[in-house]
Design a protein around this motif. Structure first.
Motif, PDB file in Angstrom:
ATOM      1  N   TYR A 137     -19.396 -10.531 -12.515  1.00 18.37           N
ATOM      2  CA  TYR A 137     -18.876  -9.247 -12.941  1.00 18.37           C
ATOM      3  C   TYR A 137     -18.370  -8.468 -11.733  1.00 18.37           C
ATOM      4  N   GLY A 138     -17.476  -7.549 -12.000  1.00 20.51           N
ATOM      5  CA  GLY A 138     -16.964  -6.649 -10.984  1.00 20.51           C
ATOM      6  C   GLY A 138     -16.830  -5.266 -11.571  1.00 20.51           C
ATOM      7  N   GLY A 139     -16.953  -4.256 -10.727  1.00 20.25           N
ATOM      8  CA  GLY A 139     -16.872  -2.898 -11.232  1.00 20.25           C
ATOM      9  C   GLY A 139     -16.218  -1.960 -10.238  1.00 20.25           C
ATOM     10  N   VAL A 140     -15.642  -0.871 -10.770  1.00 21.08           N
ATOM     11  CA  VAL A 140     -15.009   0.171  -9.972  1.00 21.08           C
ATOM     12  C   VAL A 140     -15.708   1.492 -10.267  1.00 21.08           C
ATOM     13  N   LYS A 141     -16.040   2.218  -9.217  1.00 16.05           N
ATOM     14  CA  LYS A 141     -16.786   3.464  -9.376  1.00 16.05           C
ATOM     15  C   LYS A 141     -15.942   4.540 -10.052  1.00 16.05           C
ATOM     16  N   MET A 142     -16.578   5.270 -10.981  1.00 16.15           N
ATOM     17  CA  MET A 142     -15.946   6.428 -11.602  1.00 16.15           C
ATOM     18  C   MET A 142     -16.323   7.703 -10.856  1.00 16.15           C
ATOM     19  N   SER A 143     -17.634   7.938 -10.674  1.00 16.81           N
ATOM     20  CA  SER A 143     -18.082   9.139  -9.973  1.00 16.81           C
ATOM     21  C   SER A 143     -19.553   8.998  -9.608  1.00 16.81           C
ATOM     22  N   THR A 144     -20.002   9.832  -8.677  1.00 14.14           N
ATOM     23  CA  THR A 144     -21.410   9.909  -8.282  1.00 14.14           C
ATOM     24  C   THR A 144     -21.877  11.349  -8.443  1.00 14.14           C
ATOM     25  N   ASN A 145     -23.072  11.505  -8.986  1.00 15.93           N
ATOM     26  CA  ASN A 145     -23.610  12.843  -9.230  1.00 15.93           C
ATOM     27  C   ASN A 145     -25.017  12.923  -8.640  1.00 15.93           C
ATOM     28  N   ASN A 146     -25.215  13.828  -7.689  1.00 20.00           N
ATOM     29  CA  ASN A 146     -26.527  14.047  -7.080  1.00 20.00           C
ATOM     30  C   ASN A 146     -27.202  15.204  -7.814  1.00 20.00           C
ATOM     31  N   ILE A 147     -28.295  14.909  -8.522  1.00 21.12           N
ATOM     32  CA  ILE A 147     -28.967  15.892  -9.378  1.00 21.12           C
ATOM     33  C   ILE A 147     -30.318  16.237  -8.758  1.00 21.12           C
ATOM     34  N   VAL A 148     -30.500  17.510  -8.451  1.00 25.48           N
ATOM     35  CA  VAL A 148     -31.746  17.978  -7.821  1.00 25.48           C
ATOM     36  C   VAL A 148     -32.265  19.181  -8.608  1.00 25.48           C
ATOM     37  N   LYS A 149     -33.554  19.142  -8.943  1.00 28.95           N
ATOM     38  CA  LYS A 149     -34.190  20.262  -9.630  1.00 28.95           C
ATOM     39  C   LYS A 149     -35.519  20.551  -8.958  1.00 28.95           C
TER      40      LYS A 149
END
Length: 346
Positions: free
Chosen positions: A272-284
């Motif tokens: 399989y191969g993949g391409v990144k859509m987005s990264t989200n850093n979530i901090v609470k």
């Protein structure tokens, strides 16, 4: 005997409808009516009507004879004996007339079997074979799937800062799977498709993901108490592989065999191969919740291999990335290893 019971059951059902409604209403578009072939239903109804006519005609004649017999004022023994003889004679007469109708039960049963199999009436062996070949053609379609896996990051190097502070990580994925069976009887199939994957890495020990001085990625200690600290990355995934189905060959009739693609035990392997859509850093934490879609050096491309063990629509899989989770030298050599469960929407 069995055939007679089948016919009697059909006739009783139709006869009851006949007497209750005086007319038979046939709605060929009804879903319930598709359980019985329209041709079979028409033949049985016609046969039932003819039988009812014979019974009514002979019954009328028998009643006339019984009226004459009753007028003779015979004693009970003689009356019962002659009455039984009249009944036997008319019974034999009705049987003979019904037999002369020439109802071909074998032909009707064959038509119903064909209809139950193909949901259509066919009139020749050639047409039947054509319908069977069309119905049991190789499986070539798109089906949906949903999967969830537990993820860990592995490497052959000494533990880095992420390895020491990683928490629970997972992979959530859904998409379409291409199923391309090589032939009607082949156990082999080519698989591909398109999926959307969300990979989430959680930091433990009150650590959070942050940007380093060189605009890279690093872990930092949170000053308060963290409720949530996770880095989530979405990918568009494209697999390509093969699948082997262990289900046995089945016979559809007329020397046509097929192998069910979606049932039974299967083993599949793919890259399989993949391409990144987005990264989200979530901090609470104590300061509230923040979400940052910035660049945290997560690898923009991912590739690897997967092996899958399936039974019907349920699958267990192991997926291993050959690409690093982060690019360049950040948390070097960490690669995703995922164990999970998938459900096919066949």
């Amino acid at each position: 005997m069995i055939k007679k019971l089948i016919v009697m059951g059909l006739l009783c059902s139709i006869s009851a409808s006949f007497h209750a409604q005086k007319a038979l209403n046939i709605n060929l578009s009804s879903k319930k009516d598709t359980e019985v072939s329209p041709i079979v239903k028409e033949k049985v109804e016609e046969y039932a009507t003819k039988i009812n006519t014979i019974i009514q005609e002979e019954k009328k004649l028998m009643e006339e004879e019984l009226v004459v017999l009753q007028a003779r004022n015979l004693d009970k023994t003689d009356f019962d004996r002659e009455k039984a003889q009249i009944a036997d004679r008319y019974s034999e007469k009705m049987d003979k007339r019904i037999e002369e109708l020439g109802f071909d039960l074998d032909d009707v049963i064959q038509k119903q079997v064909r209809y139950s199999l193909l949901n259509t009436d066919v009139t020749s062996k050639e047409e039947l074979k054509e319908k069977l070949l069309k119905k049991f053609r190789p499986s070539r379609s798109f089906t949906g799937y949903f999967s969830y896996g537990i993820m860990t990051l592995t490497n052959s190097s000494q533990d880095n800062e992420l390895d020491k502070n990683i928490g629970y990580a997972n992979n959530l994925e859904f998409g379409l799977k291409l199923n391309y069976q090589l032939s009607r009887t082949s156990p082999w199939a080519i698989t591909s498709g398109l999926g959307f994957s969300w990979r989430t890495v959680r930091a433990d020990n009150n650590m959070l993901f942050t940007r380093s001085a060189d605009q890279g990625v690093a872990l930092a200690q949170y000053s308060g108490n963290l409720d949530k600290s996770k880095l989530r990355t979405g990918y568009i995934m494209v697999p390509l592989g093969v699948q082997y189905n262990f289900s046995k060959l089945k016979n559809a009739g007329m020397d046509i065999q097929y192998r069910s693609y979606y049932t039974g035990f299967k083993i599949g392997a793919n890259v399989y191969g993949g391409v990144k859509m987005s990264t989200n850093n979530i901090v609470k934490g104590n300061d509230g919740e923040t979400r940052d879609r910035g660049n945290y050096q997560v690898n923009p491309f991912v590739y690897g291999a997967q092996i899958t063990f399936s039974y019907n629509s349920f699958s267990l899989f192991v997926k291993k990335d050959f690409s690093n989770f982060f690019k360049d030298s950040y948390f070097k050599n960490d690669k995703a290893l995922i164990f999970g469960l998938a459900i096919g929407l066949d």
